[in-house]
Design a protein around this motif. Structure first.
Motif, PDB file in Angstrom:
ATOM      1  N   ALA A  45       0.719  -1.024   0.164  1.00  0.00           N
ATOM      2  CA  ALA A  45       0.317   0.145   0.470  1.00  0.00           C
ATOM      3  C   ALA A  45       1.407   1.349  -0.210  1.00  0.00           C
ATOM      4  O   ALA A  45       2.188   1.676   0.007  1.00  0.00           O
ATOM      5  N   PRO A  46       0.217   2.256  -0.847  1.00  0.00           N
ATOM      6  CA  PRO A  46       0.955   3.428  -1.026  1.00  0.00           C
ATOM      7  C   PRO A  46       1.306   3.594   0.900  1.00  0.00           C
ATOM      8  O   PRO A  46       0.697   3.081   1.830  1.00  0.00           O
ATOM      9  N   ALA A  47       2.373   4.867   1.784  1.00  0.00           N
ATOM     10  CA  ALA A  47       2.766   4.612   3.052  1.00  0.00           C
ATOM     11  C   ALA A  47       1.360   5.735   3.336  1.00  0.00           C
ATOM     12  O   ALA A  47       1.207   5.183   4.583  1.00  0.00           O
ATOM     13  N   ARG A  48       1.297   6.852   3.158  1.00  0.00           N
ATOM     14  CA  ARG A  48      -0.388   7.677   3.816  1.00  0.00           C
ATOM     15  C   ARG A  48      -1.469   6.139   3.759  1.00  0.00           C
ATOM     16  O   ARG A  48      -1.974   6.621   4.296  1.00  0.00           O
ATOM     17  N   THR A  49      -1.468   5.107   2.873  1.00  0.00           N
ATOM     18  CA  THR A  49      -2.887   4.353   3.248  1.00  0.00           C
ATOM     19  C   THR A  49      -2.237   3.496   4.315  1.00  0.00           C
ATOM     20  O   THR A  49      -2.800   3.310   4.895  1.00  0.00           O
ATOM     21  N   PHE A  50      -1.259   2.650   3.905  1.00  0.00           N
ATOM     22  CA  PHE A  50      -1.067   1.380   5.513  1.00  0.00           C
ATOM     23  C   PHE A  50      -1.072   2.219   6.692  1.00  0.00           C
ATOM     24  O   PHE A  50      -1.063   1.327   7.656  1.00  0.00           O
ATOM     25  N   ALA A  51      -0.627   3.269   6.639  1.00  0.00           N
ATOM     26  CA  ALA A  51      -0.775   3.982   8.026  1.00  0.00           C
ATOM     27  C   ALA A  51      -1.641   4.244   8.723  1.00  0.00           C
ATOM     28  O   ALA A  51      -2.896   4.339   8.178  1.00  0.00           O
ATOM     29  N   ARG A  52      -1.663   3.612   9.284  1.00  0.00           N
ATOM     30  CA  ARG A  52      -2.916   3.050  10.797  1.00  0.00           C
ATOM     31  C   ARG A  52      -4.244   2.936  10.326  1.00  0.00           C
ATOM     32  O   ARG A  52      -5.023   3.018  10.374  1.00  0.00           O
ATOM     33  N   THR A  53      -3.810   1.383   9.465  1.00  0.00           N
ATOM     34  CA  THR A  53      -4.861   0.711   9.128  1.00  0.00           C
ATOM     35  C   THR A  53      -4.868  -0.564   9.387  1.00  0.00           C
ATOM     36  O   THR A  53      -3.427  -1.199   9.700  1.00  0.00           O
ATOM     37  N   SER A  54      -6.168  -1.427   9.403  1.00  0.00           N
ATOM     38  CA  SER A  54      -5.876  -2.537   9.369  1.00  0.00           C
ATOM     39  C   SER A  54      -5.675  -3.177   7.963  1.00  0.00           C
ATOM     40  O   SER A  54      -6.418  -2.009   7.329  1.00  0.00           O
ATOM     41  N   MET A  55      -5.310  -4.188   8.263  1.00  0.00           N
ATOM     42  CA  MET A  55      -5.396  -4.555   6.653  1.00  0.00           C
ATOM     43  C   MET A  55      -5.759  -6.409   6.166  1.00  0.00           C
ATOM     44  O   MET A  55      -6.541  -7.080   8.053  1.00  0.00           O
ATOM     45  N   GLY A  56      -6.339  -6.756   5.693  1.00  0.00           N
ATOM     46  CA  GLY A  56      -7.626  -7.818   5.672  1.00  0.00           C
ATOM     47  C   GLY A  56      -7.437  -8.404   4.010  1.00  0.00           C
ATOM     48  O   GLY A  56      -6.789  -8.095   3.138  1.00  0.00           O
TER      49      GLY A  56
ATOM     50  N   ALA B 205      -8.821 -13.176   6.048  1.00  0.00           N
ATOM     51  CA  ALA B 205      -7.854 -12.811   7.541  1.00  0.00           C
ATOM     52  C   ALA B 205      -8.046 -11.363   7.485  1.00  0.00           C
ATOM     53  O   ALA B 205      -8.215 -10.705   6.767  1.00  0.00           O
ATOM     54  N   THR B 206      -8.125 -11.371   8.765  1.00  0.00           N
ATOM     55  CA  THR B 206      -7.795  -9.726   8.594  1.00  0.00           C
ATOM     56  C   THR B 206      -6.318  -9.231  10.168  1.00  0.00           C
ATOM     57  O   THR B 206      -6.351 -10.204  11.221  1.00  0.00           O
ATOM     58  N   ILE B 207      -5.570  -8.621   9.815  1.00  0.00           N
ATOM     59  CA  ILE B 207      -4.614  -7.913  11.199  1.00  0.00           C
ATOM     60  C   ILE B 207      -4.505  -6.193  11.189  1.00  0.00           C
ATOM     61  O   ILE B 207      -4.941  -5.544  10.086  1.00  0.00           O
ATOM     62  N   THR B 208      -4.764  -6.446  12.239  1.00  0.00           N
ATOM     63  CA  THR B 208      -4.662  -4.803  13.093  1.00  0.00           C
ATOM     64  C   THR B 208      -3.824  -3.771  12.989  1.00  0.00           C
ATOM     65  O   THR B 208      -2.688  -4.441  12.054  1.00  0.00           O
ATOM     66  N   TRP B 209      -3.302  -2.437  13.542  1.00  0.00           N
ATOM     67  CA  TRP B 209      -2.469  -1.890  12.443  1.00  0.00           C
ATOM     68  C   TRP B 209      -1.272  -2.524  12.881  1.00  0.00           C
ATOM     69  O   TRP B 209      -0.112  -2.130  12.525  1.00  0.00           O
TER      70      TRP B 209
ATOM     71  N   ALA C  49      -8.819 -19.097  -6.259  1.00  0.00           N
ATOM     72  CA  ALA C  49      -9.672 -18.211  -6.251  1.00  0.00           C
ATOM     73  C   ALA C  49      -9.048 -16.643  -6.371  1.00  0.00           C
ATOM     74  O   ALA C  49      -7.665 -16.891  -6.689  1.00  0.00           O
ATOM     75  N   VAL C  50      -9.548 -16.188  -6.559  1.00  0.00           N
ATOM     76  CA  VAL C  50      -9.171 -14.921  -6.829  1.00  0.00           C
ATOM     77  C   VAL C  50      -9.079 -14.251  -5.512  1.00  0.00           C
ATOM     78  O   VAL C  50      -9.646 -13.533  -4.805  1.00  0.00           O
ATOM     79  N   TYR C  51      -7.619 -13.289  -4.610  1.00  0.00           N
ATOM     80  CA  TYR C  51      -7.050 -13.173  -3.287  1.00  0.00           C
ATOM     81  C   TYR C  51      -7.450 -11.854  -3.909  1.00  0.00           C
ATOM     82  O   TYR C  51      -6.464 -10.903  -4.347  1.00  0.00           O
ATOM     83  N   LEU C  52      -8.051 -10.556  -2.994  1.00  0.00           N
ATOM     84  CA  LEU C  52      -7.681  -9.096  -2.762  1.00  0.00           C
ATOM     85  C   LEU C  52      -7.180  -9.054  -1.472  1.00  0.00           C
ATOM     86  O   LEU C  52      -8.090  -9.282  -0.592  1.00  0.00           O
ATOM     87  N   CYS C  53      -6.557  -8.001  -1.453  1.00  0.00           N
ATOM     88  CA  CYS C  53      -6.267  -7.590   0.245  1.00  0.00           C
ATOM     89  C   CYS C  53      -7.112  -5.776   0.373  1.00  0.00           C
ATOM     90  O   CYS C  53      -7.318  -5.558  -0.613  1.00  0.00           O
ATOM     91  N   ASN C  54      -7.355  -5.627   0.986  1.00  0.00           N
ATOM     92  CA  ASN C  54      -7.931  -3.926   1.198  1.00  0.00           C
ATOM     93  C   ASN C  54      -7.614  -3.880   2.590  1.00  0.00           C
ATOM     94  O   ASN C  54      -7.024  -4.390   3.551  1.00  0.00           O
ATOM     95  N   ALA C  55      -7.389  -2.611   2.675  1.00  0.00           N
ATOM     96  CA  ALA C  55      -6.760  -1.552   4.177  1.00  0.00           C
ATOM     97  C   ALA C  55      -8.366  -0.828   4.160  1.00  0.00           C
ATOM     98  O   ALA C  55      -8.505   0.051   4.343  1.00  0.00           O
ATOM     99  N   VAL C  56      -8.340  -0.966   5.870  1.00  0.00           N
ATOM    100  CA  VAL C  56      -9.619  -0.137   6.382  1.00  0.00           C
ATOM    101  C   VAL C  56      -9.052   1.126   7.245  1.00  0.00           C
ATOM    102  O   VAL C  56      -8.655   0.393   8.320  1.00  0.00           O
ATOM    103  N   LYS C  57      -9.239   2.105   6.872  1.00  0.00           N
ATOM    104  CA  LYS C  57      -9.254   3.428   8.136  1.00  0.00           C
ATOM    105  C   LYS C  57      -9.993   3.899   8.002  1.00  0.00           C
ATOM    106  O   LYS C  57     -11.038   4.603   7.870  1.00  0.00           O
ATOM    107  N   GLY C  58     -10.372   4.487   9.568  1.00  0.00           N
ATOM    108  CA  GLY C  58     -11.451   4.682  10.059  1.00  0.00           C
ATOM    109  C   GLY C  58     -12.696   4.116   9.065  1.00  0.00           C
ATOM    110  O   GLY C  58     -13.400   3.052   9.317  1.00  0.00           O
ATOM    111  N   THR C  59     -14.329   4.427   8.842  1.00  0.00           N
ATOM    112  CA  THR C  59     -14.950   4.237   7.586  1.00  0.00           C
ATOM    113  C   THR C  59     -14.603   4.200   6.329  1.00  0.00           C
ATOM    114  O   THR C  59     -15.043   3.769   5.949  1.00  0.00           O
ATOM    115  N   VAL C  60     -13.152   4.317   5.803  1.00  0.00           N
ATOM    116  CA  VAL C  60     -12.778   4.489   4.893  1.00  0.00           C
ATOM    117  C   VAL C  60     -12.504   2.638   4.567  1.00  0.00           C
ATOM    118  O   VAL C  60     -11.216   2.288   5.308  1.00  0.00           O
ATOM    119  N   VAL C  61     -12.574   2.708   3.282  1.00  0.00           N
ATOM    120  CA  VAL C  61     -11.900   0.854   2.432  1.00  0.00           C
ATOM    121  C   VAL C  61     -11.149   1.304   1.311  1.00  0.00           C
ATOM    122  O   VAL C  61     -11.703   1.916   0.334  1.00  0.00           O
TER     123      VAL C  61
END
Length: 115
Positions: free
Chosen positions: A23-34, A48-52, A91-103
């Motif tokens: 993820a871009p550094a600004r996106t990676f910061a303070r996000t949970s990832m999944g 799966a998901t992992i905390t910040w 399957a097709v595997y996709l990742c996400n980053a969650v920052k507050g209410t933005v995914v």
């Protein structure tokens, strides 16, 4: 914002793969990832998901004990180590980053497991 997932491929049952999600550094910061996946002809499902801080990860029952999620803050990258792969993991595997209410979502990477 673009997350870059990579590491997919074709393996035989019992094999291993490691997926990466950068993820871009600004996106990676303070996000949970999944990680999610979408098998052929089926709905997208949680993997799966992992905390910040990376101190806690949660897994779908179907992958517990086989998959491990981690993150490297120095590289702004999350990983999914997949061991003992089964054909049903195809399957097709996709990742996400969650920052507050933005995914944020990235493009998927294909994982194919043959029996």
């Amino acid at each position: 914002v673009q997350l870059q997932a990579s590491g997919g491929g074709s393996v035989e049952a019992g094999g291993s793969l490691r997926l990466s999600c950068k993820a871009p550094a600004r996106t990676f910061a303070r996000t949970s990832m999944g990680w999610f996946r979408q098998p052929p002809g089926k709905e997208r499902e949680f993997v799966a998901t992992i905390t910040w801080a990376g101190e806690m990860a949660r897994y779908a029952d179907s992958v517990k004990g086989r998959f491990t999620m981690s993150r490297d803050h120095a590289k702004d990258t999350a990983y999914l180590q997949m061991n003992n792969l089964k054909p049903e993991d195809t399957a097709v595997y996709l990742c996400n980053a969650v920052k507050g209410t933005v995914v944020y979502w990235g493009r998927g990477t294909q994982v194919t497991v043959s029996s």
